[in-house]
Design a protein around this motif. Structure first.
Motif, PDB file in Angstrom:
ATOM      1  N   MET A   1       0.854  -1.163   0.000  1.00  0.00           N
ATOM      2  CA  MET A   1       0.000   0.000   0.000  1.00  0.00           C
ATOM      3  C   MET A   1       0.902   1.230   0.000  1.00  0.00           C
ATOM      4  O   MET A   1       1.833   1.329   0.780  1.00  0.00           O
ATOM      5  CB  MET A   1      -0.906  -0.026   1.227  1.00  0.00           C
ATOM      6  N   THR A   2       0.612   2.160  -0.879  1.00  0.00           N
ATOM      7  CA  THR A   2       1.419   3.368  -0.980  1.00  0.00           C
ATOM      8  C   THR A   2       0.907   4.445  -0.034  1.00  0.00           C
ATOM      9  O   THR A   2      -0.222   4.380   0.443  1.00  0.00           O
ATOM     10  CB  THR A   2       1.393   3.924  -2.416  1.00  0.00           C
ATOM     11  N   LEU A   3       1.736   5.442   0.193  1.00  0.00           N
ATOM     12  CA  LEU A   3       1.355   6.545   1.057  1.00  0.00           C
ATOM     13  C   LEU A   3       0.141   7.276   0.496  1.00  0.00           C
ATOM     14  O   LEU A   3      -0.753   7.674   1.224  1.00  0.00           O
ATOM     15  CB  LEU A   3       2.529   7.505   1.230  1.00  0.00           C
ATOM     16  N   GLU A   4       0.089   7.416  -0.833  1.00  0.00           N
ATOM     17  CA  GLU A   4      -1.043   8.082  -1.465  1.00  0.00           C
ATOM     18  C   GLU A   4      -2.341   7.313  -1.221  1.00  0.00           C
ATOM     19  O   GLU A   4      -3.395   7.903  -1.011  1.00  0.00           O
ATOM     20  CB  GLU A   4      -0.827   8.249  -2.977  1.00  0.00           C
ATOM     21  N   GLU A   5      -2.271   5.992  -1.257  1.00  0.00           N
ATOM     22  CA  GLU A   5      -3.465   5.183  -1.006  1.00  0.00           C
ATOM     23  C   GLU A   5      -3.935   5.344   0.434  1.00  0.00           C
ATOM     24  O   GLU A   5      -5.123   5.415   0.701  1.00  0.00           O
ATOM     25  CB  GLU A   5      -3.179   3.706  -1.296  1.00  0.00           C
ATOM     26  N   ILE A   6      -2.991   5.402   1.359  1.00  0.00           N
ATOM     27  CA  ILE A   6      -3.348   5.554   2.772  1.00  0.00           C
ATOM     28  C   ILE A   6      -4.015   6.899   3.000  1.00  0.00           C
ATOM     29  O   ILE A   6      -5.045   6.999   3.651  1.00  0.00           O
ATOM     30  CB  ILE A   6      -2.108   5.405   3.680  1.00  0.00           C
ATOM     31  N   HIS A   7      -3.430   7.965   2.458  1.00  0.00           N
ATOM     32  CA  HIS A   7      -3.998   9.301   2.653  1.00  0.00           C
ATOM     33  C   HIS A   7      -5.323   9.475   1.932  1.00  0.00           C
ATOM     34  O   HIS A   7      -6.137  10.298   2.323  1.00  0.00           O
ATOM     35  CB  HIS A   7      -3.015  10.389   2.203  1.00  0.00           C
ATOM     36  N   GLY A   8      -5.559   8.691   0.893  1.00  0.00           N
ATOM     37  CA  GLY A   8      -6.808   8.807   0.148  1.00  0.00           C
ATOM     38  C   GLY A   8      -7.969   8.081   0.795  1.00  0.00           C
ATOM     39  O   GLY A   8      -9.109   8.241   0.404  1.00  0.00           O
ATOM     40  N   GLN A   9      -7.681   7.264   1.796  1.00  0.00           N
ATOM     41  CA  GLN A   9      -8.743   6.493   2.434  1.00  0.00           C
ATOM     42  C   GLN A   9      -9.464   7.326   3.472  1.00  0.00           C
ATOM     43  O   GLN A   9      -8.895   8.204   4.100  1.00  0.00           O
ATOM     44  CB  GLN A   9      -8.154   5.257   3.110  1.00  0.00           C
ATOM     45  N   ARG A 146      -8.239  -1.248  10.270  1.00  0.00           N
ATOM     46  CA  ARG A 146      -6.959  -1.488   9.586  1.00  0.00           C
ATOM     47  C   ARG A 146      -6.741  -0.480   8.464  1.00  0.00           C
ATOM     48  O   ARG A 146      -5.603  -0.113   8.171  1.00  0.00           O
ATOM     49  CB  ARG A 146      -6.906  -2.912   9.042  1.00  0.00           C
ATOM     50  N   ASN A 147      -7.824  -0.016   7.841  1.00  0.00           N
ATOM     51  CA  ASN A 147      -7.698   0.972   6.769  1.00  0.00           C
ATOM     52  C   ASN A 147      -7.077   2.277   7.250  1.00  0.00           C
ATOM     53  O   ASN A 147      -6.553   3.044   6.450  1.00  0.00           O
ATOM     54  CB  ASN A 147      -9.053   1.259   6.120  1.00  0.00           C
TER      55      ASN A 147
END
Length: 159
Positions: A1-9, A146-147
């Protein structure tokens, strides 16, 4: 999981209703598992079961009180149990009130004595799997947690 994916959640809803719903679902799950004979209580008993049959474990609850926070041996056990649960895709939550758990689960059926409730496992009663709405709700709660990188969320049981 990329940083962008984490911040987009989106974050887990932190409102009182969401947490209260998870606490109520856990209460229902524990009561149902107790009736069905699908509940294993105790750190050592849970560790033995996970070693023998990890595929049969559906959910894990770790519980502490304020006085347990300084118990290094218990914290080491918790760390090992958490690692095992993560490795075997077993959802896990924490509860900060052993007394409330004791009120739900009660004493040991064999001896009638109080039992170790620091770790509770919910198991599947048969190979078909156990479809319980409370378990499904808690699985969703754990997934949402977890998200937002809360791998072992803390649940407050209802009064």
């Amino acid at each position: 999981m990329t940083l962008e994916e984490i911040h987009g959640q989106e974050a887990v809803p932190v409102g009182h209703d969401w947490m209260q719903g998870a606490g109520k679902a856990l209460h229902e799950l524990l009561a149902s598992a107790q009736r069905r004979g699908c509940l294993t209580a105790g750190v050592y008993e849970s560790a033995k079961l996970m070693n023998v049959d990890p595929d049969n474990v559906a959910f894990c609850v770790l519980a502490t009180d304020e006085e347990d926070e300084g118990d290094i041996a218990l914290q080491i056990h918790f760390t090992l149990i958490q690692a095992f649960c993560c490795e075997n895709d077993i959802d896990i939550v924490r509860v900060n009130d052993v007394a409330k758990l004791a009120a739900i689960v009660g004493p040991s059926e064999e001896s009638g004595e109080a039992r170790d409730l620091h770790c509770i496992l919910i198991t599947n009663p048969n190979e078909d799997g156990w479809k319980d709405p409370a378990l499904e709700k808690l699985n969703l709660f754990c997934e949402e947690s977890r998200n937002v990188n809360d791998w072992v969320p803390t649940i407050t049981l209802p009064e």
